[in-house]
Design an enzyme around this catalytic site. Structure first.
Site, PDB file in Angstrom:
ATOM      1  N   SER A 157      -4.402  40.297 110.377  1.00 56.40           N
ATOM      2  CA  SER A 157      -3.342  41.497 110.493  1.00 56.40           C
ATOM      3  C   SER A 157      -2.034  41.072 110.620  1.00 56.40           C
ATOM      4  O   SER A 157      -1.979  40.148 109.671  1.00 56.40           O
ATOM      5  CB  SER A 157      -3.649  42.332 111.717  1.00 56.40           C
ATOM      6  N   ASP A 192      -0.557  32.181 113.411  1.00 55.85           N
ATOM      7  CA  ASP A 192      -0.831  31.389 112.127  1.00 55.85           C
ATOM      8  C   ASP A 192      -1.035  32.563 111.237  1.00 55.85           C
ATOM      9  O   ASP A 192      -1.310  33.848 111.510  1.00 55.85           O
ATOM     10  CB  ASP A 192      -2.180  30.777 112.085  1.00 55.85           C
ATOM     11  N   HIS A 208       0.351  34.634 120.144  1.00 56.09           N
ATOM     12  CA  HIS A 208       1.207  34.230 121.392  1.00 56.09           C
ATOM     13  C   HIS A 208       2.792  34.585 121.414  1.00 56.09           C
ATOM     14  O   HIS A 208       3.323  35.218 120.776  1.00 56.09           O
ATOM     15  CB  HIS A 208       1.331  32.526 121.272  1.00 56.09           C
TER      16      HIS A 208
END
Length: 379
Positions: free
Chosen positions: A348, A160, A230
Site C-alpha cells: 500500500s 520498505d 514503523h
C-alpha cells in the site's frame, strides 16, 4: 422402484459416481478421525490468476515518468469506484486467514516469493512451513539486525518501498506523483485550529512557526515488500482520523492516472507533534488492502461493509483533562523512532506530512528504493 432407489442413493463427487455405501466425501485417515482431503485447486487458481494480473499491473506501474498517461475523466473514476473492490478486499482478507495444509504451504509461498522477489533470508522465521496462512506470511517479521536505524537523520523511512514523491507543500496542494496533485485539506480533513488571518491557507494552519515549512514524502509498498510500518521519528500521536472510502489500486501507474487518488481511498491519518511542530503519518488503503492495523489502537476497524461517503471518524489520544490544562506536550501516544507502529495485509502507501525548519533537506531521489530505518533527510 428398486432402480429408482438405487438412482436416488447414488452421490456425485468431483464428477465421479460412487455407490450408496461409499462415503459422500473423500477423506484421509490421520489417526485422529476422518478429515476432508485438502483441495488445492482453489488456492492455485486464485494465486495463478493473481500472478497473471500482477504482470499486467506491474507493466502499467513501470511506465516512463516523462510520458504519463492522461488523467482519468470523472466518468472513468466513477466507473472504477463502482467496482466492488471493498467486497473483494474483504473476501481476500478472509482467504488470507484460511489455514493451509502443511504440505501446500511451501509451493504456495515459493510461488509468491518467486513472483514478487521476496527476500526470505531477512525473515525472522525462514521456514515456510511455519506460516499457517497467507496472512501470517504477508505480515512476517524481520530479523532485528536487517533494518538498522540511521542515527544521523532526525527522520527515517517508516516502511520498505519506493519513493513516489517528496518535497515542500506549496499552495496547500501535494503531489502524489510528479505532476498529479491532491488537496491537503481533503486529505487530512478540517482542523480545529482557526486562522486569525482570513487570507491564510490550510497549509498555514498546520505550521506553528513562520520560520518553518511543510514537507511531504510518499512511500509506495509493493506486494513483495515488508508489510509492517514503523515510527519515522520520536513524536506524540494526538489524533487518529479514519476516512472510509474506496479501495482503488495505489500502483504508481494508477497514481499518475487518478487525480486525488489518496483522498478517495480509505485511509488512517495519525497526527500529532514532533520536535519541530506538526507531524502526521497516513496509511492509505488499496485494493486487497482494506485492513489497516495500528498496534496501539485496538478500536480501529477498517473496510467495514457500510460507510457514508465523505465521512470520517476521529479518536483523540489526549484526555479532556489535558486539553483543559493545555498540556498537550505531555499528552497523546509517545512513539520512538523505529518503533513498530502498524501493518497492512498487502502492499500500500504511507504519506508523511511534517513541519520542519526551512533549511531541512531531503537525501532522496524520485523512484528510489528505500528500507525501514534509512534516513530521509537532515537539518
Amino acid at each position: 422402484m428398486a432402480a429408482m432407489r438405487t438412482l436416488r442413493g447414488t452421490v456425485r463427487s468431483f464428477g465421479r459416481v460412487f455407490p450408496p455405501n461409499c462415503s459422500q466425501r473423500r477423506s484421509l485417515n490421520t489417526g485422529r478421525g476422518l478429515l476432508s482431503r485438502p483441495r488445492p485447486l482453489p488456492f492455485l487458481f486464485v494465486t495463478g490468476g493473481g500472478i497473471l494480473g500482477y504482470q499486467h499491473y506491474r507493466k502499467w506501474g513501470q511506465q516512463e515518468d516523462d510520458a504519463p498517461p492522461p488523467l482519468a475523466t470523472p466518468t472513468q473514476v466513477a466507473l472504477y469506484r463502482s467496482f466492488p473492490t471493498r467486497l473483494l478486499s474483504r473476501a481476500w482478507g478472509r482467504l488470507n486467514g484460511v489455514e493451509l495444509p502443511t504440505w501446500l504451504r511451501k509451493p504456495i509461498y515459493s510461488l509468491y516469493i518467486w513472483t514478487f522477489g521476496v527476500n526470505m533470508q531477512e525473515a525472522a522465521v525462514e521456514d515456510l512451513h511455519h506460516y499457517r496462512n497467507l496472512g501470517e506470511f504477508f505480515r512476517r517479521r524481520l530479523k532485528p539486525a536487517v533494518r538498522p536505524l540511521c542515527a544521523s537523520s532526525c527522520l527515517v523511512s517508516p516502511a520498505d518501498g519506493r519513493i513516489l514523491h517528496f518535497g515542500r507543500v506549496k499552495n496547500s496542494e501535494v503531489e502524489q506523483v510528479k505532476g498529479v496533485t491532491y488537496s491537503l485539506e481533503n486529505f487530512l480533513g478540517p482542523q480545529k485550529k482557526q486562522a486569525h488571518d482570513p487570507s491564510s491557507s490550510f497549509r498555514d494552519l498546520l505550521l506553528s512557526s513562520p520560520d518553518s515549512d511543510l514537507f511531504h514524502v510518499v512511500v509506495y509498498l509493493a506486494p513483495g515488500d515488508y508489510h509492517c510500518f514503523h515510527s519515522p521519528t520520536d513524536w506524540r500521536v494526538e489524533l487518529r482520523r479514519h476516512f472510509p472510502g474506496s479501495l482503488m489500486s495505489v500502483n504508481p501507474g494508477v497514481a499518475r492516472w487518478v487525480k486525488e487518488l489518496f483522498c478517495l481511498n480509505e485511509r488512517v491519518a495519525l497526527t500529532g507533534q514532533w520536535q519541530h511542530g506538526f507531524f502526521s503519518l497516513t496509511a492509505v488503503g488499496a485494493t486487497n488492502v482494506g485492513s489497516i492495523r495500528v498496534y496501539f489502537d485496538q478500536e480501529l476497524q477498517t473496510n467495514t461493509p457500510r460507510y457514508s461517503k465523505g465521512s470520517f471518524h476521529d479518536h483523540s489520544y489526549v484526555s479532556v483533562h489535558q486539553v483543559a490544562l493545555q498540556t498537550l506536550a505531555e499528552g497523546g501516544v509517545a512513539l520512538q523512532k523505529g518503533e513498530a507502529l502498524g501493518e497492512f495485509n498487502l502492499g500500500s502507501t504511507i504519506v508523511l506530512l511534517f513541519e520542519a525548519p526551512k533549511d531541512f533537506s531531503f537525501s532522496l531521489q524520485p523512484g528510489q528504493r528505500i528500507r525501514v530505518g534509512q534516513g530521509l533527510g537532515s537539518l
